[in-house]
Write a protein that holds these residues in place. Structure first.
Motif, PDB file in Angstrom:
ATOM      1  N   ASN A   3       0.925  -1.149  -0.032  1.00 32.54           N
ATOM      2  CA  ASN A   3      -0.059  -0.081   0.067  1.00 32.54           C
ATOM      3  C   ASN A   3       0.835   1.338  -0.127  1.00 32.54           C
ATOM      4  OD1 ASN A   3      -2.201  -1.411  -0.049  1.00 32.54           O
ATOM      5  ND2 ASN A   3      -2.480  -1.548   2.031  1.00 32.54           N
ATOM      6  N   HIS A   4       0.207   2.380  -0.363  1.00 34.49           N
ATOM      7  CA  HIS A   4       1.071   3.652  -0.343  1.00 34.49           C
ATOM      8  C   HIS A   4       1.117   3.989   1.089  1.00 34.49           C
ATOM      9  CE1 HIS A   4       2.004   7.859  -1.124  1.00 34.49           C
ATOM     10  NE2 HIS A   4       1.116   8.187  -0.279  1.00 34.49           N
ATOM     11  N   THR A   5       2.413   3.937   1.664  1.00 33.44           N
ATOM     12  CA  THR A   5       2.697   4.262   3.013  1.00 33.44           C
ATOM     13  C   THR A   5       3.700   5.120   3.026  1.00 33.44           C
ATOM     14  OG1 THR A   5       4.159   2.378   3.429  1.00 33.44           O
ATOM     15  CG2 THR A   5       1.945   2.050   3.848  1.00 33.44           C
ATOM     16  N   SER A   6       4.200   5.925   2.008  1.00 38.94           N
ATOM     17  CA  SER A   6       5.322   6.604   1.996  1.00 38.94           C
ATOM     18  C   SER A   6       4.697   8.056   2.572  1.00 38.94           C
ATOM     19  CB  SER A   6       5.966   6.748   0.696  1.00 38.94           C
ATOM     20  OG  SER A   6       4.926   7.407  -0.273  1.00 38.94           O
ATOM     21  N   ALA A   7       5.484   8.939   2.764  1.00 35.90           N
ATOM     22  CA  ALA A   7       5.459  10.274   3.407  1.00 35.90           C
ATOM     23  C   ALA A   7       5.261  11.410   2.322  1.00 35.90           C
ATOM     24  CB  ALA A   7       6.434  10.823   4.407  1.00 35.90           C
ATOM     25  N   VAL A   8       5.279  10.880   0.938  1.00 31.16           N
ATOM     26  CA  VAL A   8       5.112  11.747  -0.107  1.00 31.16           C
ATOM     27  C   VAL A   8       3.626  12.346  -0.155  1.00 31.16           C
ATOM     28  CG1 VAL A   8       5.374  12.094  -2.535  1.00 31.16           C
ATOM     29  CG2 VAL A   8       7.080  10.846  -1.411  1.00 31.16           C
ATOM     30  N   LEU A 153     -12.442   2.083 -18.061  1.00 37.03           N
ATOM     31  CA  LEU A 153     -12.320   0.910 -17.551  1.00 37.03           C
ATOM     32  C   LEU A 153     -10.753   0.250 -17.671  1.00 37.03           C
ATOM     33  CD1 LEU A 153     -15.578  -0.953 -18.052  1.00 37.03           C
ATOM     34  CD2 LEU A 153     -14.843   0.118 -15.914  1.00 37.03           C
ATOM     35  N   SER A 154     -10.184   0.464 -18.896  1.00 37.69           N
ATOM     36  CA  SER A 154      -8.868  -0.008 -19.158  1.00 37.69           C
ATOM     37  C   SER A 154      -7.626   0.709 -18.261  1.00 37.69           C
ATOM     38  CB  SER A 154      -8.542   0.088 -20.641  1.00 37.69           C
ATOM     39  OG  SER A 154      -8.660   1.497 -21.137  1.00 37.69           O
ATOM     40  N   ILE A 155      -8.157   1.922 -18.134  1.00 40.40           N
ATOM     41  CA  ILE A 155      -6.987   2.596 -17.299  1.00 40.40           C
ATOM     42  C   ILE A 155      -7.116   2.767 -15.625  1.00 40.40           C
ATOM     43  CG2 ILE A 155      -5.997   4.960 -17.057  1.00 40.40           C
ATOM     44  CD1 ILE A 155      -5.189   3.382 -19.757  1.00 40.40           C
ATOM     45  N   LEU A 156      -8.480   2.322 -15.194  1.00 36.99           N
ATOM     46  CA  LEU A 156      -8.601   2.415 -14.015  1.00 36.99           C
ATOM     47  C   LEU A 156      -7.808   1.572 -13.118  1.00 36.99           C
ATOM     48  CD1 LEU A 156     -10.783   3.702 -11.755  1.00 36.99           C
ATOM     49  CD2 LEU A 156     -12.050   2.003 -12.312  1.00 36.99           C
ATOM     50  N   PHE A 157      -7.547   0.244 -13.354  1.00 39.75           N
ATOM     51  CA  PHE A 157      -6.793  -0.751 -12.602  1.00 39.75           C
ATOM     52  C   PHE A 157      -5.434  -0.356 -12.658  1.00 39.75           C
ATOM     53  CE2 PHE A 157      -4.895  -4.898 -12.144  1.00 39.75           C
ATOM     54  CZ  PHE A 157      -5.063  -4.973 -10.622  1.00 39.75           C
ATOM     55  N   PRO A 158      -4.794  -0.041 -13.663  1.00 41.14           N
ATOM     56  CA  PRO A 158      -3.405   0.265 -13.503  1.00 41.14           C
ATOM     57  C   PRO A 158      -3.178   1.433 -12.915  1.00 41.14           C
ATOM     58  CG  PRO A 158      -3.837  -0.097 -15.879  1.00 41.14           C
ATOM     59  CD  PRO A 158      -5.223  -0.237 -15.032  1.00 41.14           C
ATOM     60  N   SER A 163      -1.251   4.280  -7.710  1.00 47.57           N
ATOM     61  CA  SER A 163      -1.483   5.167  -6.404  1.00 47.57           C
ATOM     62  C   SER A 163      -1.004   4.409  -5.348  1.00 47.57           C
ATOM     63  CB  SER A 163      -2.887   5.556  -6.667  1.00 47.57           C
ATOM     64  OG  SER A 163      -3.941   4.425  -6.336  1.00 47.57           O
ATOM     65  N   ARG A 164      -1.307   3.201  -5.316  1.00 48.41           N
ATOM     66  CA  ARG A 164      -0.677   2.310  -4.136  1.00 48.41           C
ATOM     67  C   ARG A 164       0.845   1.955  -3.805  1.00 48.41           C
ATOM     68  NH1 ARG A 164      -5.325   0.058  -1.694  1.00 48.41           N
ATOM     69  NH2 ARG A 164      -4.125  -1.821  -0.947  1.00 48.41           N
ATOM     70  N   LEU A 165       1.636   2.293  -4.772  1.00 42.39           N
ATOM     71  CA  LEU A 165       3.027   2.089  -4.582  1.00 42.39           C
ATOM     72  C   LEU A 165       3.642   3.023  -3.482  1.00 42.39           C
ATOM     73  CD1 LEU A 165       4.064   2.071  -8.320  1.00 42.39           C
ATOM     74  CD2 LEU A 165       3.691  -0.189  -6.615  1.00 42.39           C
ATOM     75  N   SER A 166       4.669   2.531  -2.961  1.00 42.57           N
ATOM     76  CA  SER A 166       5.585   3.471  -2.028  1.00 42.57           C
ATOM     77  C   SER A 166       6.642   4.267  -2.931  1.00 42.57           C
ATOM     78  CB  SER A 166       6.231   2.761  -0.993  1.00 42.57           C
ATOM     79  OG  SER A 166       5.396   2.087  -0.206  1.00 42.57           O
ATOM     80  N   TYR A 167       6.507   5.679  -2.548  1.00 43.21           N
ATOM     81  CA  TYR A 167       7.553   6.458  -3.316  1.00 43.21           C
ATOM     82  C   TYR A 167       8.369   7.160  -2.147  1.00 43.21           C
ATOM     83  CZ  TYR A 167       3.818   6.153  -6.864  1.00 43.21           C
ATOM     84  OH  TYR A 167       3.397   5.819  -7.830  1.00 43.21           O
ATOM     85  N   CYS A 168       9.620   6.526  -2.041  1.00 47.20           N
ATOM     86  CA  CYS A 168      10.623   6.823  -0.983  1.00 47.20           C
ATOM     87  C   CYS A 168      11.819   7.448  -1.566  1.00 47.20           C
ATOM     88  CB  CYS A 168      10.744   5.844  -0.063  1.00 47.20           C
ATOM     89  SG  CYS A 168      11.200   4.210  -0.795  1.00 47.20           S
ATOM     90  N   ARG A 169      12.201   7.134  -3.006  1.00 44.01           N
ATOM     91  CA  ARG A 169      13.397   7.572  -3.631  1.00 44.01           C
ATOM     92  C   ARG A 169      13.415   9.103  -3.635  1.00 44.01           C
ATOM     93  NH1 ARG A 169      13.880   2.930  -8.436  1.00 44.01           N
ATOM     94  NH2 ARG A 169      14.170   1.382  -7.002  1.00 44.01           N
ATOM     95  N   SER A 170      12.685   9.648  -4.261  1.00 42.64           N
ATOM     96  CA  SER A 170      12.621  11.155  -4.304  1.00 42.64           C
ATOM     97  C   SER A 170      10.986  11.688  -4.651  1.00 42.64           C
ATOM     98  CB  SER A 170      13.416  11.424  -5.670  1.00 42.64           C
ATOM     99  OG  SER A 170      13.304  12.961  -5.814  1.00 42.64           O
ATOM    100  N   ASN A 171      10.703  13.153  -4.556  1.00 42.88           N
ATOM    101  CA  ASN A 171       9.445  13.453  -5.124  1.00 42.88           C
ATOM    102  C   ASN A 171       9.661  14.402  -6.338  1.00 42.88           C
ATOM    103  OD1 ASN A 171      10.734  15.599  -3.721  1.00 42.88           O
ATOM    104  ND2 ASN A 171       8.627  16.225  -3.258  1.00 42.88           N
ATOM    105  N   ASP A 190       8.849  -2.969  -5.858  1.00 40.47           N
ATOM    106  CA  ASP A 190       8.787  -3.780  -7.097  1.00 40.47           C
ATOM    107  C   ASP A 190       7.747  -3.363  -8.052  1.00 40.47           C
ATOM    108  OD1 ASP A 190       9.528  -5.390  -9.057  1.00 40.47           O
ATOM    109  OD2 ASP A 190       8.685  -7.294  -8.058  1.00 40.47           O
ATOM    110  N   THR A 191       8.123  -2.664  -9.075  1.00 44.94           N
ATOM    111  CA  THR A 191       7.270  -2.262 -10.295  1.00 44.94           C
ATOM    112  C   THR A 191       6.887  -3.105 -11.500  1.00 44.94           C
ATOM    113  OG1 THR A 191       8.803  -0.825 -11.375  1.00 44.94           O
ATOM    114  CG2 THR A 191       7.603   0.294  -9.545  1.00 44.94           C
ATOM    115  N   HIS A 192       7.653  -4.375 -11.754  1.00 52.91           N
ATOM    116  CA  HIS A 192       7.670  -5.209 -12.515  1.00 52.91           C
ATOM    117  C   HIS A 192       6.222  -5.530 -13.159  1.00 52.91           C
ATOM    118  CE1 HIS A 192      11.875  -5.547 -11.542  1.00 52.91           C
ATOM    119  NE2 HIS A 192      12.273  -5.741 -13.002  1.00 52.91           N
TER     120      HIS A 192
END
Length: 332
Positions: A3-8, A153-158, A163-171, A190-192
């Motif tokens: 889940n998106h848990t980063s402080a960004v 519908l095709s763009i909703l799921f991706p 939006s649920r990824l963690s962003y901790c490298r940079s903003n 992991d974004t593969h």
């Protein structure tokens, strides 16, 4: 998938690495292009709505294309102008996700819409006797609903996954809008899987639409070659060549940016093609598809003549009203 848990809470859109003076010049150019795109597409919507001669399937699709271009260019350009003028290049996390979603949603709808338009031209040129049945108002409405619903519908799921990824490298996003590639570059998750889904969807939408459009145009061109008169054949070829050029330009740009197994290795080269896709194409569409059409030119000339006559009549009435008190004083 975490889940998106980063402080960004916000991202910084780096945009183009240029000096402040150049940014001001760029903002002026962008504003002019945006206003031209806005008014040209609004003119098409108003003309088609007001004139009954244009209430046909072709102009129904062209109106949807104009509305789509208005929305599409408004997703990125106003925010880009705000960043250039104010110097504040920040965008909230929610705003970034929304911008990313609507950019790809509207872009997907445009590919579906261009495919529908190519089928409409195929039906009109290759099967003119069956055209009223093939492209009835009910069929056109269903095709248009399928375009918008398919894009939604095709763009909703991706987008939900991103939006649920963690962003901790940079903003700091090395782009002028929240593109998916630069966003995935900032994630420490992991974004593969997300990259694979993006690649598969992009390939299906862009290459599938391009294939169907090319099949339609092959049949159209083969029918045009059988037109007996050179004048009619040359005019039809000119129209098809212009449409096909714009379609190929749009598809080639999208293929270069998105139909690659991994976008991360080519992010630096994506900015200029993205400008062409999000700013230049919406500007060219109304001029290539609609405003150069003979019927539209005729309607525009008639509208201009009526407007000019109305202006002269209003000025004359105003002159008479203003002159009336002067006459009364001279008589007195």
């Amino acid at each position: 998938m975490e889940n998106h848990t980063s402080a960004v809470e916000e991202f910084i859109l780096l945009g183009f690495p240029i000096r402040q003076e150049t940014e001001i010049l760029l903002s002026v150019v962008l504003l002019c292009l945006y206003l031209l795109t806005f008014f040209s597409n609004m003119a098409i919507l108003c003309i088609v709505y007001a004139d009954g001669r244009l209430h046909t399937p072709m102009y129904f699709f062209l109106c949807n294309l104009s509305a789509l271009d208005l929305f599409f260019t408004s997703v990125t350009v106003p925010k880009m102008l705000q960043n250039l003028i104010s110097g504040d290049k920040s965008i909230s996390f929610a705003g970034c996700m929304a911008q990313s979603y609507f950019y790809f949603f509207l872009g997907t709808v445009e590919f579906f819409l261009l495919t529908s338009m190519s089928y409409d031209r195929y039906a009109a040129i290759c099967s003119p006797l069956h055209y009223p049945i093939l492209m009835s108002s009910r069929v056109c409405t269903q095709m248009m609903m399928a375009c918008w619903l398919g894009g939604f519908l095709s763009i909703l799921f991706p987008t939900i996954m991103i939006s649920r990824l963690s962003y901790c490298r940079s903003n700091v996003i090395d782009h002028f809008f929240c593109d998916s590639g630069p966003l995935l570059e900032l994630s420490c998750t992991d974004t593969h899987l997300v990259e694979l889904i993006d690649f598969m969807l992009s390939s299906l939408v862009i290459l599938g639409s391009l294939t169907l459009m090319m099949i339609s145009y092959v049949f159209i061109i083969s029918t045009i070659l059988r037109i007996p008169t050179n004048t009619g054949r040359n005019k039809a070829f000119s129209t098809c060549a212009t449409h096909l050029t714009l379609v190929l330009m749009s598809c080639s740009i999208s293929i270069f940016i998105y139909v690659t197994p991994s976008q991360k290795s080519t992010l630096e080269m994506h900015k200029i093609p993205a400008v062409l896709s999000s700013i230049v194409n919406p500007l060219l569409n109304p001029f290539i598809y609609t405003l150069r059409n003979d019927i539209v030119k005729k309607v525009l000339r008639e509208t201009f003549s009526h407007s000019k006559a109305l202006v002269f009549y209003s000025v004359g009435r105003l002159f008479l009203i203003c002159a009336a008190p002067c006459r009364k004083r001279s008589v007195a």
